[in-house]
Design a protein around this motif. Structure first.
Motif, PDB file in Angstrom:
ATOM      1  N   VAL A   5       0.848  -1.194   0.000  1.00  0.00           N
ATOM      2  CA  VAL A   5       0.000   0.000   0.000  1.00  0.00           C
ATOM      3  C   VAL A   5       0.880   1.240   0.000  1.00  0.00           C
ATOM      4  N   THR A   6       0.659   2.121  -0.981  1.00  0.00           N
ATOM      5  CA  THR A   6       1.415   3.363  -1.103  1.00  0.00           C
ATOM      6  C   THR A   6       0.529   4.538  -0.704  1.00  0.00           C
ATOM      7  N   PRO A  30       2.673  -9.208  -7.768  1.00  0.00           N
ATOM      8  CA  PRO A  30       2.300  -8.413  -6.585  1.00  0.00           C
ATOM      9  C   PRO A  30       1.310  -7.320  -6.958  1.00  0.00           C
ATOM     10  N   VAL A  31       0.633  -6.800  -5.939  1.00  0.00           N
ATOM     11  CA  VAL A  31      -0.347  -5.738  -6.133  1.00  0.00           C
ATOM     12  C   VAL A  31       0.108  -4.490  -5.381  1.00  0.00           C
ATOM     13  N   ASP A  32       0.276  -3.406  -6.105  1.00  0.00           N
ATOM     14  CA  ASP A  32       0.536  -2.104  -5.495  1.00  0.00           C
ATOM     15  C   ASP A  32      -0.788  -1.357  -5.368  1.00  0.00           C
ATOM     16  N   VAL A  33      -1.135  -0.981  -4.150  1.00  0.00           N
ATOM     17  CA  VAL A  33      -2.352  -0.199  -3.914  1.00  0.00           C
ATOM     18  C   VAL A  33      -1.965   1.273  -3.835  1.00  0.00           C
ATOM     19  N   GLU A  34      -2.489   2.069  -4.760  1.00  0.00           N
ATOM     20  CA  GLU A  34      -2.183   3.501  -4.803  1.00  0.00           C
ATOM     21  C   GLU A  34      -3.373   4.272  -4.225  1.00  0.00           C
ATOM     22  N   LEU A  35      -3.182   4.826  -3.029  1.00  0.00           N
ATOM     23  CA  LEU A  35      -4.223   5.641  -2.403  1.00  0.00           C
ATOM     24  C   LEU A  35      -4.091   7.071  -2.901  1.00  0.00           C
ATOM     25  N   LEU A  54      -3.690  -1.233  -8.052  1.00  0.00           N
ATOM     26  CA  LEU A  54      -5.061  -0.903  -7.681  1.00  0.00           C
ATOM     27  C   LEU A  54      -5.097   0.568  -7.314  1.00  0.00           C
ATOM     28  N   ASN A  55      -5.773   1.371  -8.129  1.00  0.00           N
ATOM     29  CA  ASN A  55      -5.907   2.798  -7.883  1.00  0.00           C
ATOM     30  C   ASN A  55      -7.236   3.062  -7.181  1.00  0.00           C
ATOM     31  N   ILE A  56      -7.193   3.769  -6.058  1.00  0.00           N
ATOM     32  CA  ILE A  56      -8.398   4.027  -5.288  1.00  0.00           C
ATOM     33  C   ILE A  56      -8.227   5.317  -4.492  1.00  0.00           C
ATOM     34  N   SER A  57      -9.295   6.094  -4.379  1.00  0.00           N
ATOM     35  CA  SER A  57      -9.220   7.313  -3.585  1.00  0.00           C
ATOM     36  C   SER A  57      -9.233   6.958  -2.097  1.00  0.00           C
ATOM     37  N   LEU A  69     -14.777  -3.361  -3.052  1.00  0.00           N
ATOM     38  CA  LEU A  69     -14.147  -2.740  -4.213  1.00  0.00           C
ATOM     39  C   LEU A  69     -12.789  -3.374  -4.496  1.00  0.00           C
ATOM     40  N   ALA A  70     -12.004  -3.594  -3.446  1.00  0.00           N
ATOM     41  CA  ALA A  70     -10.693  -4.212  -3.619  1.00  0.00           C
ATOM     42  C   ALA A  70     -10.832  -5.635  -4.137  1.00  0.00           C
ATOM     43  N   LEU A  71     -11.772  -6.377  -3.589  1.00  0.00           N
ATOM     44  CA  LEU A  71     -11.982  -7.758  -4.028  1.00  0.00           C
ATOM     45  C   LEU A  71     -12.363  -7.802  -5.506  1.00  0.00           C
ATOM     46  N   HIS A  72     -13.201  -6.881  -5.916  1.00  0.00           N
ATOM     47  CA  HIS A  72     -13.599  -6.801  -7.329  1.00  0.00           C
ATOM     48  C   HIS A  72     -12.384  -6.548  -8.219  1.00  0.00           C
ATOM     49  N   GLU A  73     -11.507  -5.651  -7.806  1.00  0.00           N
ATOM     50  CA  GLU A  73     -10.323  -5.360  -8.623  1.00  0.00           C
ATOM     51  C   GLU A  73      -9.342  -6.528  -8.619  1.00  0.00           C
ATOM     52  N   PHE A  74      -9.225  -7.238  -7.492  1.00  0.00           N
ATOM     53  CA  PHE A  74      -8.399  -8.450  -7.477  1.00  0.00           C
ATOM     54  C   PHE A  74      -8.927  -9.460  -8.492  1.00  0.00           C
ATOM     55  N   ALA A  75     -10.254  -9.527  -8.603  1.00  0.00           N
ATOM     56  CA  ALA A  75     -10.859 -10.457  -9.560  1.00  0.00           C
ATOM     57  C   ALA A  75     -10.502 -10.065 -10.993  1.00  0.00           C
ATOM     58  N   HIS A  76     -10.496  -8.761 -11.287  1.00  0.00           N
ATOM     59  CA  HIS A  76     -10.054  -8.313 -12.615  1.00  0.00           C
ATOM     60  C   HIS A  76      -8.602  -8.731 -12.861  1.00  0.00           C
ATOM     61  N   MET A  77      -7.773  -8.608 -11.836  1.00  0.00           N
ATOM     62  CA  MET A  77      -6.375  -9.004 -11.983  1.00  0.00           C
ATOM     63  C   MET A  77      -6.249 -10.489 -12.269  1.00  0.00           C
ATOM     64  N   ALA A  78      -7.068 -11.282 -11.605  1.00  0.00           N
ATOM     65  CA  ALA A  78      -7.046 -12.728 -11.842  1.00  0.00           C
ATOM     66  C   ALA A  78      -7.469 -13.039 -13.269  1.00  0.00           C
ATOM     67  N   ARG A  79      -8.506 -12.395 -13.751  1.00  0.00           N
ATOM     68  CA  ARG A  79      -8.945 -12.625 -15.131  1.00  0.00           C
ATOM     69  C   ARG A  79      -7.855 -12.229 -16.120  1.00  0.00           C
ATOM     70  N   TYR A  80      -7.141 -11.147 -15.811  1.00  0.00           N
ATOM     71  CA  TYR A  80      -6.047 -10.730 -16.685  1.00  0.00           C
ATOM     72  C   TYR A  80      -4.946 -11.791 -16.709  1.00  0.00           C
ATOM     73  N   GLU A  81      -4.585 -12.316 -15.552  1.00  0.00           N
ATOM     74  CA  GLU A  81      -3.539 -13.335 -15.496  1.00  0.00           C
ATOM     75  C   GLU A  81      -3.990 -14.639 -16.145  1.00  0.00           C
ATOM     76  N   GLN A  82      -5.279 -14.905 -16.150  1.00  0.00           N
ATOM     77  CA  GLN A  82      -5.813 -16.088 -16.810  1.00  0.00           C
ATOM     78  C   GLN A  82      -5.877 -15.915 -18.326  1.00  0.00           C
ATOM     79  N   SER A  83      -5.598 -14.715 -18.808  1.00  0.00           N
ATOM     80  CA  SER A  83      -5.778 -14.370 -20.230  1.00  0.00           C
ATOM     81  C   SER A  83      -7.209 -14.651 -20.674  1.00  0.00           C
ATOM     82  N   HIS A  84      -8.145 -14.342 -19.792  1.00  0.00           N
ATOM     83  CA  HIS A  84      -9.552 -14.537 -20.119  1.00  0.00           C
ATOM     84  C   HIS A  84      -9.931 -13.611 -21.270  1.00  0.00           C
ATOM     85  N   PRO A  85     -10.693 -14.110 -22.262  1.00  0.00           N
ATOM     86  CA  PRO A  85     -11.023 -13.265 -23.424  1.00  0.00           C
ATOM     87  C   PRO A  85     -11.649 -11.929 -23.058  1.00  0.00           C
TER      88      PRO A  85
END
Length: 252
Positions: A5-6, A30-35, A54-57, A69-85
């Motif tokens: 977390v930054t 790894p995941v960098d959280v940018e506040l 993960l960019n978040i105010s 919100l964080a869990l949702h973004e982690f899920a996007h990251m997982a889909r990206y790593e899976q190369s999901h269409p």
């Protein structure tokens, strides 16, 4: 799963989201959280060769929805790593295929991008809702849709037509309503008398040219594990349906 977390702000929501996420999934990077200071910064994920961001105010990070919100973004990251269409398909390519030779106003073109984002969110939330409860997400969907809908009808002076929704664009509001209801139905989050149905009805009435029921069906019935070709075609068909270039299909 490594989280860094930054910036000053709460860390508990991100650690809590990680703990839920790791019950079923993991991330290689790894995941960098940018506040961020700007309260209007939407929560979004960036993907790089060596990390996710993960960019978040700070305001969102301190809200009741922070963990979700964080869990949702982690899920996007997982889909990206899976190369999901849903997370590798270029939206620009889809728009070129769907709209080649057509003249489409800029407003509706931007809406087509949002339709593609909704489909990405469906696939991300298939993960989100497999590891976490859906109550807060349902409340978020309801409140977001309610914000675009007013309780009292208003008549536009130009046409005399009664509008039920607020100043938000009624066409994309109807699509957003179809998405919200489809996601809720896909994961059995709502009973038939839930307020979300009333809000969605209002949004659909205000946009009679949008095939609301067909879009709800498209979102709700997205194939869980599509190949690249079939997913591209789904996006092309949805784009053409929105701009009125394709039969919208039956209403269910």
């Amino acid at each position: 799963m490594d989280i860094r977390v930054t910036g000053s702000g709460p860390t508990t929501p991100f650690l809590g989201a990680r703990d839920l996420f790791e019950t079923e999934y993991d991330l290689s990077l790894p995941v960098d959280v940018e506040l961020r200071d700007d309260p209007d910064v939407r929560t979004w994920a960036g993907h790089y060769d060596d990390r996710h961001v993960l960019n978040i105010s700070r305001q969102a990070a301190s809200s009741a929805m922070a963990r979700e919100l964080a869990l949702h973004e982690f899920a996007h990251m997982a889909r990206y790593e899976q190369s999901h269409p849903s997370h590798t398909q270029s939206t620009e390519e889809v728009l070129y295929l769907a709209l080649a030779g057509k003249s489409v106003e800029r407003r509706k073109l931007s809406h087509c991008y949002q339709i593609a984002n909704h489909m990405k969110d469906i696939y991300a939330d298939d993960i989100t809702l497999s590891v976490g409860p859906g109550e807060k997400l349902l409340s978020f969907l309801e409140s977001s849709l309610a914000a675009a809908v007013v309780d009292r009808p208003q008549t536009t002076p130009q046409t005399g037509r009664t509008r039920l929704s607020a100043i938000a664009d009624p066409e994309i509001t109807a699509v957003n309503a179809a998405f919200a209801l489809a996601l809720a139905e896909r994961h059995d989050l709502v009973e038939s008398d839930h307020r979300l149905y009333d809000l969605a009805h209002v949004a659909a009435v205000d946009a009679p040219d949008v095939p609301f029921h067909a879009f709800k069906r498209r979102f709700r019935e997205l194939t869980r594990d599509p190949d690249s070709s079939s997913y591209r075609q789904v996006l092309v068909d949805a784009t053409r349906a929105y701009v009125g270039e394709e039969d919208s299909g039956s209403e269910t």
